[in-house]
Design a protein around this motif. Structure first.
Motif, PDB file in Angstrom:
ATOM      1  N   THR A  15       1.054  -1.581  -0.182  1.00 40.61           N
ATOM      2  CA  THR A  15      -0.143  -0.014  -0.157  1.00 40.61           C
ATOM      3  C   THR A  15       0.976   1.302  -0.099  1.00 40.61           C
ATOM      4  O   THR A  15       0.556   2.288  -0.542  1.00 40.61           O
ATOM      5  N   ALA A  16       2.386   0.775   0.938  1.00 37.57           N
ATOM      6  CA  ALA A  16       2.772   2.090   0.614  1.00 37.57           C
ATOM      7  C   ALA A  16       3.715   1.917  -0.216  1.00 37.57           C
ATOM      8  O   ALA A  16       4.548   3.133  -0.613  1.00 37.57           O
ATOM      9  N   ASN A  17       4.746   0.788   0.104  1.00 35.14           N
ATOM     10  CA  ASN A  17       5.686   1.627  -1.097  1.00 35.14           C
ATOM     11  C   ASN A  17       5.768  -0.136  -1.713  1.00 35.14           C
ATOM     12  O   ASN A  17       5.277  -1.549  -1.362  1.00 35.14           O
ATOM     13  N   GLY A 162       1.621  -0.344   5.711  1.00 35.98           N
ATOM     14  CA  GLY A 162       0.251   1.395   5.626  1.00 35.98           C
ATOM     15  C   GLY A 162      -0.408   0.538   5.549  1.00 35.98           C
ATOM     16  O   GLY A 162      -2.083   1.327   5.751  1.00 35.98           O
ATOM     17  N   GLY A 163      -1.783  -0.154   4.813  1.00 36.42           N
ATOM     18  CA  GLY A 163      -3.173  -0.323   5.280  1.00 36.42           C
ATOM     19  C   GLY A 163      -2.702  -1.787   5.874  1.00 36.42           C
ATOM     20  O   GLY A 163      -4.450  -1.878   6.446  1.00 36.42           O
ATOM     21  N   THR A 164      -2.810  -2.615   5.906  1.00 32.55           N
ATOM     22  CA  THR A 164      -3.241  -4.493   6.468  1.00 32.55           C
ATOM     23  C   THR A 164      -1.413  -4.476   7.631  1.00 32.55           C
ATOM     24  O   THR A 164      -0.381  -4.043   7.476  1.00 32.55           O
ATOM     25  N   GLU A 210       2.062  11.800   8.822  1.00 29.58           N
ATOM     26  CA  GLU A 210       2.975  10.699   9.221  1.00 29.58           C
ATOM     27  C   GLU A 210       4.870  11.078   8.866  1.00 29.58           C
ATOM     28  O   GLU A 210       5.051  10.822   9.770  1.00 29.58           O
ATOM     29  N   LYS A 213       3.944  11.255  12.806  1.00 32.54           N
ATOM     30  CA  LYS A 213       4.468   8.753  13.301  1.00 32.54           C
ATOM     31  C   LYS A 213       5.574   9.319  13.351  1.00 32.54           C
ATOM     32  O   LYS A 213       6.065   8.823  14.457  1.00 32.54           O
TER      33      LYS A 213
HETATM   34  N1  LIG Z   1      10.413   4.986  11.619  1.00 29.24           N
HETATM   35  C1  LIG Z   1       8.329   4.595  11.965  1.00 29.24           C
HETATM   36  N2  LIG Z   1       7.897   4.697  12.327  1.00 29.24           N
HETATM   37  C2  LIG Z   1       6.313   4.406  12.388  1.00 29.24           C
HETATM   38  N3  LIG Z   1       6.374   4.216  10.909  1.00 29.24           N
HETATM   39  C3  LIG Z   1       6.480   4.202  10.186  1.00 29.24           C
HETATM   40  C4  LIG Z   1       7.791   4.253  10.153  1.00 29.24           C
HETATM   41  N4  LIG Z   1       9.210   3.899   9.111  1.00 29.24           N
HETATM   42  C5  LIG Z   1       8.028   3.940   7.817  1.00 29.24           C
HETATM   43  N5  LIG Z   1       6.957   3.594   8.620  1.00 29.24           N
HETATM   44  C6  LIG Z   1       5.533   3.068   8.016  1.00 29.24           C
HETATM   45  O1  LIG Z   1       5.501   2.413   7.610  1.00 29.24           O
HETATM   46  C7  LIG Z   1       4.166   2.030   6.916  1.00 29.24           C
HETATM   47  C8  LIG Z   1       4.684   1.125   5.422  1.00 29.24           C
HETATM   48  O2  LIG Z   1       5.584   0.005   5.732  1.00 29.24           O
HETATM   49  P1  LIG Z   1       5.162  -0.977   4.813  1.00 29.24           P
HETATM   50  O3  LIG Z   1       6.537  -0.813   3.108  1.00 29.24           O
HETATM   51  O4  LIG Z   1       6.391  -2.523   4.937  1.00 29.24           O
HETATM   52  O5  LIG Z   1       3.999  -1.352   4.128  1.00 29.24           O
HETATM   53  P2  LIG Z   1       3.385  -2.007   2.730  1.00 29.24           P
HETATM   54  O6  LIG Z   1       4.332  -3.470   2.131  1.00 29.24           O
HETATM   55  O7  LIG Z   1       3.479  -0.730   1.758  1.00 29.24           O
HETATM   56  O8  LIG Z   1       1.778  -2.023   3.490  1.00 29.24           O
HETATM   57  P3  LIG Z   1       0.781  -3.384   3.382  1.00 29.24           P
HETATM   58  O9  LIG Z   1       1.761  -4.469   3.979  1.00 29.24           O
HETATM   59  O10 LIG Z   1      -0.419  -2.457   4.401  1.00 29.24           O
HETATM   60  O11 LIG Z   1       0.550  -3.476   2.187  1.00 29.24           O
HETATM   61  C9  LIG Z   1       4.079   3.872   6.219  1.00 29.24           C
HETATM   62  O12 LIG Z   1       2.792   3.624   6.985  1.00 29.24           O
HETATM   63  C10 LIG Z   1       4.937   3.798   6.732  1.00 29.24           C
HETATM   64  O13 LIG Z   1       4.770   5.682   7.853  1.00 29.24           O
END
Ligand SMILES: Nc1ncnc2c1ncn2[C@@H]1O[C@H](COP(=O)(O)OP(=O)(O)OP(=O)(O)O)[C@@H](O)[C@H]1O
Length: 341
Positions: A15-17, A162-164, A210, A213
């Motif tokens: 969702t995020a990356n 990000g999303g889950t 973000e 956070k």
């Molecule tokens: N230092 C930090 N403290 C808190 N949250 C963080 C930090 N660094 C990154 N994040 C959060 O982690 C999330 C992204 O994580 P990740 O890349 O693992 O998710 P994703 O794989 O894209 O999402 P999903 O698994 O839900 O599809 C974002 O919400 C980001 O703001």
């Protein structure tokens, strides 16, 4: 036999990356899942980091959006276009699969519906895969965190993306029990935005929420964190305004989201067979995903469950590494029923 080349890819379509892992090379691409395009012609203006910097800053004719929401595809065409662009980028930087299309292992949330899963597979094929194989995100995260997933021992992983948030108990190459909730990093950002809007009548953008956070966010214990100055738009005057917020306020705003994650961990533990629970007691619960980097989230989960909790090395990379490493076992994934899970 198939899937033997070093040309095959693992994609963490998050969702995020979005991350791409190439067999034999490791992670070759790491970009935000964001696309900016012309509103009228739908022509792509920017993808990834460049597009992310445009969020909340675009003129009327350009839209910057995240095509994935809650771990699943919200905008099919844009997701496929984004993946295609990233696969090309990865191909350029590594010079692989010039003449043949790759097999692609792509992660999906464990709670996904058959229709949602089909959309991910089709989008991956549309983006250039010879064939696409889904792997459950927490299973990939566990492989990426070096947990002994193929052995007859219980491993527990909590992947906060990000999303889950995906919580799973794994043994003998399969998920024994799991829970996927659509509450994770994005929800934390939303909670911070809402708190600031309600308390200070200040409207802030998603990027600002973000960064609050990441800079001052905490699941508990905020003594050592300094205050932060933030900027937004005053809802009463309509003018830009700067305020100072404390980490304690943000911890309060994050409380409900953090405890929803804790609840998912507890629910999964309650459904865990006793032998496996004993293994997990020995090895500990392993946290992956960007949310594992929220200060003291490991401590809170540990206190609430009375279990040892560890944060994986490079938590943001675990799913991509695991998705890529699972390519070595691609035949297992080929044989899994795709639409019934
Ligand atoms: N230092 C930090 N403290 C808190 N949250 C963080 C930090 N660094 C990154 N994040 C959060 O982690 C999330 C992204 O994580 P990740 O890349 O693992 O998710 P994703 O794989 O894209 O999402 P999903 O698994 O839900 O599809 C974002 O919400 C980001 O703001």
């Amino acid at each position: 036999m198939f899937g033997l080349g070093s040309k095959d890819l693992g994609i963490d379509l998050g969702t995020a990356n979005t991350l791409i892992y190439v067999k034999g090379k490791g992670i070759v691409l790491r970009e935000p899942s964001v696309v900016a395009f012309q509103n009228d012609t739908k022509d792509i203006v920017a993808v990834g980091n460049d597009a992310r910097n445009m969020i909340g800053r675009t003129p009327g004719n350009i839209v910057a959006l995240r095509p994935m929401k809650d771990g699943v595809i919200a905008d099919y065409e844009t997701t496929a276009t984004m993946m295609k662009y990233y696969i090309k980028q990865a191909a350029k930087s590594t010079g692989f699969f010039k003449n043949s299309k790759p097999y692609i292992m792509v992660c999906v949330p464990s709670g996904i519906t058959a229709v949602e899963q089909r959309a991910v597979i089709d989008a991956t094929k549309q983006a250039g895969a010879r064939d696409a194989f889904p792997i459950e995100e927490p299973f990939a995260a566990a492989i990426g965190a070096n947990l002994p997933v193929w052995e007859p021992t219980g491993s527990m992983v909590v992947d906060i993306g990000g999303g889950t948030t995906e919580v799973a108990i794994i043994s003998l190459g399969g998920i024994v029990t799991s829970q996927s909730i659509r509450i994770a990093g994005d929800e934390m950002d939303e909670a911070i935005s809402q708190y600031i809007r309600k308390t200070y009548n200040l409207m802030i953008g998603d990027r600002t929420a973000e960064s609050i956070k990441v800079e001052v966010g905490s699941a508990s214990g905020t003594e050592d964190i300094e205050n932060m100055e933030i900027r937004g738009r005053d809802l009463l005057t309509g003018l830009p305004k700067t305020i100072e917020i404390s980490a304690a306020e943000i911890a309060g705003a994050l409380h409900d989201t953090v405890y929803a994650i804790v609840e998912a961990v507890k629910n999964t533990l309650e459904k865990t067979p006793p032998e496996l629970a004993a293994d997990i007691m020995d090895r500990g619960i392993v946290l992956t995903g960007g949310g594992a980097l929220l200060r003291n989230i490991d401590k809170v989960i540990g206190e609430e469950t009375n279990m040892p909790v560890l944060i994986a090395e490079d938590p943001l990379d675990c799913v991509a590494i695991g998705t890529g490493k699972a390519l070595d076992h691609i035949n297992l994934f080929k044989n899994r029923p795709r639409d019934s899970r």
